[in-house]
Write an enzyme that holds these catalytic residues in place. Structure first.
Site, PDB file in Angstrom:
ATOM      1  N   ASN A 177       0.911  -1.145   0.162  1.00  0.00           N
ATOM      2  CA  ASN A 177       0.158   0.033  -0.040  1.00  0.00           C
ATOM      3  C   ASN A 177       1.195   0.763   0.332  1.00  0.00           C
ATOM      4  O   ASN A 177       0.522   1.931  -0.548  1.00  0.00           O
ATOM      5  CB  ASN A 177      -0.486   0.089   1.044  1.00  0.00           C
ATOM      6  CG  ASN A 177      -2.084  -0.988   0.916  1.00  0.00           C
ATOM      7  OD1 ASN A 177      -3.551  -0.238  -0.045  1.00  0.00           O
ATOM      8  ND2 ASN A 177      -1.955  -1.835   1.367  1.00  0.00           N
TER       9      ASN A 177
ATOM     10  N   ILE B 294      -1.172   3.573  18.137  1.00  0.00           N
ATOM     11  CA  ILE B 294      -0.703   5.447  18.071  1.00  0.00           C
ATOM     12  C   ILE B 294      -1.005   5.808  19.652  1.00  0.00           C
ATOM     13  O   ILE B 294      -2.646   5.335  20.487  1.00  0.00           O
ATOM     14  CB  ILE B 294      -2.012   5.613  17.250  1.00  0.00           C
ATOM     15  CG1 ILE B 294      -1.245   4.467  15.444  1.00  0.00           C
ATOM     16  CG2 ILE B 294      -2.086   7.665  16.947  1.00  0.00           C
ATOM     17  CD1 ILE B 294      -0.052   5.429  15.065  1.00  0.00           C
TER      18      ILE B 294
ATOM     19  N   ASN C  78      -6.400   5.338   9.105  1.00  0.00           N
ATOM     20  CA  ASN C  78      -6.186   3.837   8.772  1.00  0.00           C
ATOM     21  C   ASN C  78      -6.638   3.143   7.506  1.00  0.00           C
ATOM     22  O   ASN C  78      -7.926   3.579   7.806  1.00  0.00           O
ATOM     23  CB  ASN C  78      -5.885   2.689  10.016  1.00  0.00           C
ATOM     24  CG  ASN C  78      -5.416   1.494  10.485  1.00  0.00           C
ATOM     25  OD1 ASN C  78      -4.824   1.037   9.188  1.00  0.00           O
ATOM     26  ND2 ASN C  78      -6.096   0.900  10.850  1.00  0.00           N
TER      27      ASN C  78
ATOM     28  N   HIS D 206      -8.142  -1.134   7.552  1.00  0.00           N
ATOM     29  CA  HIS D 206      -7.935  -2.108   7.604  1.00  0.00           C
ATOM     30  C   HIS D 206      -8.368  -3.182   6.762  1.00  0.00           C
ATOM     31  O   HIS D 206     -10.054  -2.913   5.977  1.00  0.00           O
ATOM     32  CB  HIS D 206      -8.520  -2.179   9.501  1.00  0.00           C
ATOM     33  CG  HIS D 206      -8.903  -3.217   9.622  1.00  0.00           C
ATOM     34  ND1 HIS D 206      -7.648  -3.301  10.893  1.00  0.00           N
ATOM     35  CD2 HIS D 206     -10.088  -4.073   9.965  1.00  0.00           C
ATOM     36  CE1 HIS D 206      -8.146  -4.702  11.311  1.00  0.00           C
ATOM     37  NE2 HIS D 206      -9.139  -5.175  10.042  1.00  0.00           N
TER      38      HIS D 206
ATOM     39  N   ASP E 264      -8.852   0.373  15.230  1.00  0.00           N
ATOM     40  CA  ASP E 264      -9.503  -0.257  14.789  1.00  0.00           C
ATOM     41  C   ASP E 264     -10.863   0.527  14.927  1.00  0.00           C
ATOM     42  O   ASP E 264     -12.177   0.282  14.315  1.00  0.00           O
ATOM     43  CB  ASP E 264      -9.862  -1.489  14.209  1.00  0.00           C
ATOM     44  CG  ASP E 264      -8.026  -2.237  14.280  1.00  0.00           C
ATOM     45  OD1 ASP E 264      -8.030  -1.065  13.592  1.00  0.00           O
ATOM     46  OD2 ASP E 264      -8.659  -3.417  13.982  1.00  0.00           O
TER      47      ASP E 264
ATOM     48  N   GLU F 204      -7.676  -2.718  -2.150  1.00  0.00           N
ATOM     49  CA  GLU F 204      -6.827  -2.061  -1.505  1.00  0.00           C
ATOM     50  C   GLU F 204      -6.293  -0.771  -1.986  1.00  0.00           C
ATOM     51  O   GLU F 204      -6.284   0.637  -1.870  1.00  0.00           O
ATOM     52  CB  GLU F 204      -6.279  -2.208   0.133  1.00  0.00           C
ATOM     53  CG  GLU F 204      -6.840  -2.884   0.932  1.00  0.00           C
ATOM     54  CD  GLU F 204      -6.504  -2.947   2.093  1.00  0.00           C
ATOM     55  OE1 GLU F 204      -6.118  -3.354   3.534  1.00  0.00           O
ATOM     56  OE2 GLU F 204      -5.132  -3.413   1.858  1.00  0.00           O
TER      57      GLU F 204
HETATM   58  C1  GRF Z   1      -3.732  -4.262   4.420  1.00  0.00           C
HETATM   59  O1  GRF Z   1      -3.848  -5.503   3.912  1.00  0.00           O
HETATM   60  C2  GRF Z   1      -3.855  -3.607   5.021  1.00  0.00           C
HETATM   61  O2  GRF Z   1      -4.983  -2.968   5.250  1.00  0.00           O
HETATM   62  C3  GRF Z   1      -3.415  -3.710   6.374  1.00  0.00           C
HETATM   63  O3  GRF Z   1      -2.382  -3.796   6.388  1.00  0.00           O
HETATM   64  C4  GRF Z   1      -1.656  -4.711   5.614  1.00  0.00           C
HETATM   65  C5  GRF Z   1      -0.386  -3.912   4.435  1.00  0.00           C
HETATM   66  O4  GRF Z   1      -0.431  -5.027   3.533  1.00  0.00           O
HETATM   67  N1  GRF Z   1      -3.042  -2.693   7.864  1.00  0.00           N
HETATM   68  P1  GRF Z   1       0.838  -4.045   2.920  1.00  0.00           P
HETATM   69  O5  GRF Z   1       1.545  -4.063   4.056  1.00  0.00           O
HETATM   70  O6  GRF Z   1       0.438  -2.311   2.757  1.00  0.00           O
HETATM   71  O7  GRF Z   1       1.413  -4.661   1.649  1.00  0.00           O
END
Ligand code: GRF
Length: 195
Positions: free
Chosen positions: A19, A95, A109, A111, A152, A181
Site C-alpha cells: 500500500n 498510536i 488507517n 484495515h 480500529d 485496497e
Molecule cells: C493491508 O491489508 C492493510 O489493510 C493492513 O495491513 C496490510 C498491509 O499490507 N492494515 P501491505 O504491507 O501494504 O502490503
C-alpha cells in the site's frame, strides 16, 4: 479561504509495504496535485517497505517501538517536516493519545475487513482473513478510517465490499483485498484531502 496546497504525507508501515508503494506511485502521478508522500517510518528492521522506499527513492526511517510510546521526538520530527497527514498502511503499533492530540483527524488507517467486524488488537493481516473464512462469511472488504485511541475504532471514512467465493482461501482472499485496497485507498485519500 480554500486551502489547496499539496498535502504532505508521512506513511507508517510495519510490513511488505504494497500500500505504501501504491500511494507513493500515485502521489508521483503528474495529475496528482493533491498529495505527496514525503517520507515513510517503520518500526520493523525486516519490513519489506524499507526496500520499497529504497527503490523508489523515498526517505525511510527505522524507529524503535519506544519512540511511539513516548512520541515527543516523533511529533517534533513530523511537525518539522510539515507533515499534514499520517497514513497507517499496515502499521502494527498502537498510536498514542499524544500523537492523536497533535494530529486531530489527520491520522488515517486502512484495515482489511468490514469494521467493526474483525478489528481490534491482534486482528491484522492473515489473522483477519483466516477468521473471515472460518466464520464462513459471504462477504468481506476494507475499511478506511480515522484513528482514535482504540485499535480500529475511529470514524469510518469509506468501506468497500467484496464477495467471497465458495472456494475462497486465505491466500485468494488476501489477493482480492489487496487489489481492492490498491484501487480504493489513493482515491479515498484524494477525495478526503480535497475536502
Ligand atoms: C493491508 O491489508 C492493510 O489493510 C493492513 O495491513 C496490510 C498491509 O499490507 N492494515 P501491505 O504491507 O501494504 O502490503
Amino acid at each position: 479561504m480554500m486551502e489547496n496546497r499539496i498535502k504532505k504525507i508521512a506513511i507508517l508501515a510495519s510490513g511488505a509495504g504494497s500500500n505504501a508503494k501504491n500511494l507513493i506511485l500515485d502521489s508521483r502521478n503528474d495529475f496528482n496535485t493533491v498529495y505527496k508522500v514525503e517520507l515513510v517510518i517503520t518500526n520493523n528492521k525486516n519490513a519489506g517497505v524499507i526496500n520499497v522506499c529504497h527503490h523508489l527513492g523515498i526517505p525511510c526511517f527505522l524507529w524503535k517501538k519506544e519512540s511511539f510510546v513516548n512520541p515527543e521526538f516523533l511529533i517534533n520530527f513530523l511537525k518539522n517536516n510539515n507533515i499534514d497527514y499520517i497514513i497507517l498502511a499496515g502499521f502494527l503499533l498502537k498510536i498514542s493519545n499524544k500523537i492523536i492530540e497533535n494530529f486531530p483527524n489527520k491520522i488515517i488507517n486502512i484495515h482489511p475487513s468490514l469494521l467493526p467486524k474483525y478489528g481490534g488488537s491482534g486482528m491484522y493481516g492473515n489473522k483477519v482473513h483466516e477468521a473471515v473464512i472460518n466464520n464462513k462469511e459471504k462477504e468481506s472488504g476494507i475499511s478506511i478510517h480515522f484513528v482514535n485511541e482504540n485499535y480500529d475504532e475511529g470514524e469510518i471514512i469509506c468501506q468497500k465490499k467484496i464477495e467471497l467465493s465458495q472456494e475462497e482461501t486465505i491466500d485468494s482472499l488476501l489477493k482480492k483485498i489487496h487489489a481492492l485496497e490498491h484501487s480504493e485507498f489513493p482515491h479515498t485519500l484524494r477525495q478526503l484531502f480535497i475536502g
